[in-house]
Design an enzyme around this catalytic site. Sequence first.
Site, PDB file in Angstrom:
ATOM      1  N   HIS A  46      -3.276   4.445   4.836  1.00  0.00           N
ATOM      2  CA  HIS A  46      -4.398   3.517   5.004  1.00  0.00           C
ATOM      3  C   HIS A  46      -5.700   4.201   4.620  1.00  0.00           C
ATOM      4  O   HIS A  46      -6.544   3.627   3.939  1.00  0.00           O
ATOM      5  CB  HIS A  46      -4.477   3.034   6.445  1.00  0.00           C
ATOM      6  CG  HIS A  46      -5.719   2.253   6.748  1.00  0.00           C
ATOM      7  ND1 HIS A  46      -5.896   0.959   6.312  1.00  0.00           N
ATOM      8  CD2 HIS A  46      -6.855   2.589   7.399  1.00  0.00           C
ATOM      9  CE1 HIS A  46      -7.083   0.525   6.699  1.00  0.00           C
ATOM     10  NE2 HIS A  46      -7.684   1.500   7.349  1.00  0.00           N
TER      11      HIS A  46
ATOM     12  N   ARG B   7       0.857  -1.193   0.000  1.00  0.00           N
ATOM     13  CA  ARG B   7       0.000   0.000   0.000  1.00  0.00           C
ATOM     14  C   ARG B   7       0.891   1.240   0.000  1.00  0.00           C
ATOM     15  O   ARG B   7       1.453   1.612   1.022  1.00  0.00           O
ATOM     16  CB  ARG B   7      -0.916  -0.025   1.236  1.00  0.00           C
ATOM     17  CG  ARG B   7      -1.625   1.283   1.487  1.00  0.00           C
ATOM     18  CD  ARG B   7      -2.687   1.186   2.552  1.00  0.00           C
ATOM     19  NE  ARG B   7      -2.215   0.670   3.834  1.00  0.00           N
ATOM     20  CZ  ARG B   7      -1.529   1.367   4.736  1.00  0.00           C
ATOM     21  NH1 ARG B   7      -1.175   2.618   4.474  1.00  0.00           N
ATOM     22  NH2 ARG B   7      -1.180   0.829   5.886  1.00  0.00           N
TER      23      ARG B   7
ATOM     24  N   TYR C 279       5.063   5.302  10.814  1.00  0.00           N
ATOM     25  CA  TYR C 279       5.373   3.888  11.027  1.00  0.00           C
ATOM     26  C   TYR C 279       6.143   3.227   9.886  1.00  0.00           C
ATOM     27  O   TYR C 279       6.416   2.026   9.943  1.00  0.00           O
ATOM     28  CB  TYR C 279       4.090   3.085  11.298  1.00  0.00           C
ATOM     29  CG  TYR C 279       2.995   3.211  10.247  1.00  0.00           C
ATOM     30  CD1 TYR C 279       2.996   2.412   9.107  1.00  0.00           C
ATOM     31  CD2 TYR C 279       1.949   4.113  10.411  1.00  0.00           C
ATOM     32  CE1 TYR C 279       2.001   2.515   8.158  1.00  0.00           C
ATOM     33  CE2 TYR C 279       0.936   4.224   9.460  1.00  0.00           C
ATOM     34  CZ  TYR C 279       0.961   3.424   8.345  1.00  0.00           C
ATOM     35  OH  TYR C 279      -0.038   3.527   7.394  1.00  0.00           O
TER      36      TYR C 279
END
Length: 395
Positions: A286, A282, A295
Amino acid sequence: MQDRNHLARVSTTHKVHVIENGLIDIPMLQILQPDGSVHKEAVAPELDQDTATKMYNTMAYIRVLDERMVAAQRQGRISFYLASTGEEAAAVGSAAALSDDDMIMSQYREQGALAYRGYTTEQFMNQMFSNEKDPNKGRQMPIHYGDKPLNFMTISSPLGTQIPQASGYAYGQKMAGKDAVTICYFGEGAASEGDFHAGLNMAAVLNCPAIFFCRNNGYAISTPADEQFAGDGIASRGLGYGIKTIRVDGNDILAVYAATKLAREIALKDECPVLIEAMTYRLAAHSTSDDPTGYRSREEEDKWRAKDPIQRMEKWLESKGWFDEKAAQKLLDKTRQDVLAAVKQAEKIDVPPIEDIVNDVYSEVPWHLKDQLEQLKSHIRQYPDVYPKTSGRIK
């Protein structure tokens, strides 16, 4: 009568055997190399130029749609969005391998599958702006699409709910004698939900012609895969449930197409489920509520940008003599204009009548919902400036 107890199929040993995690090495199908060439040991699926071009154009369209709608959310024009940047091949390649009669049960990053089936820009916008033309009557968050004529089940927010539903729907298709399957999309994070295990076990036991398509994109929001599970991805779980399983390079649209086409043939011929694990990444956040810089590193993202599925297919099309760079750029420019025009049009359309909040659940609206509706109307009348689109339509 045949012994149906599983113990009848278990071999015997007289020494302790500890089965380790790495005993089974599940390979990943790859046909297109990152440079767009077909691997020398691979066989490309048979695709005519029109189908291949449609697959490429759909991926390019979704990339534009995602960019524009993320921008629209940042501008406060819609409330929420989920982009599929970097994962377009997984949705489009699998959808291209299906029949129009096959049911699609999506999670929320498969807008490419819906677009491939013919969902229009206007339909996308009406849903995301929750206007009067939205078939869900404004009662769903943006990106919760659904379309009955296109056999695309309406998306539900909670993770994994569609997995057991897909098993049941596929079982119904089999009982009705239909030459069709159900494909169910989900991410590797959703595979940690209980519905995943219940759904796969049900499909395996009842021999449901379902394709469980997992997009393993590396992260469940901010949780990396190695913090979600210690096993060999999601493919090993299919084997554990006695389900035929394929692992595929999710950024390779030819491999995804070939794997899904074969999975569909197996599901129909053998009347059984098949699990596909598409290994992808991805590139986007998100959702528009997420900041991936907290992260993961830019270096990690750049590594995967070099595996961009759209660029990979573009190079393959060029090698076939099927890609016209000027025509592609012209189509891309027109797509951007069309999407922007559709945004402007959709946000001008009135919101659905406030009464639709309580309609369509009971044959007659019960008294307590009527009371709540009146309280809501009173609240809106009291604060008309906060609800400008709605307040003028309330009597």
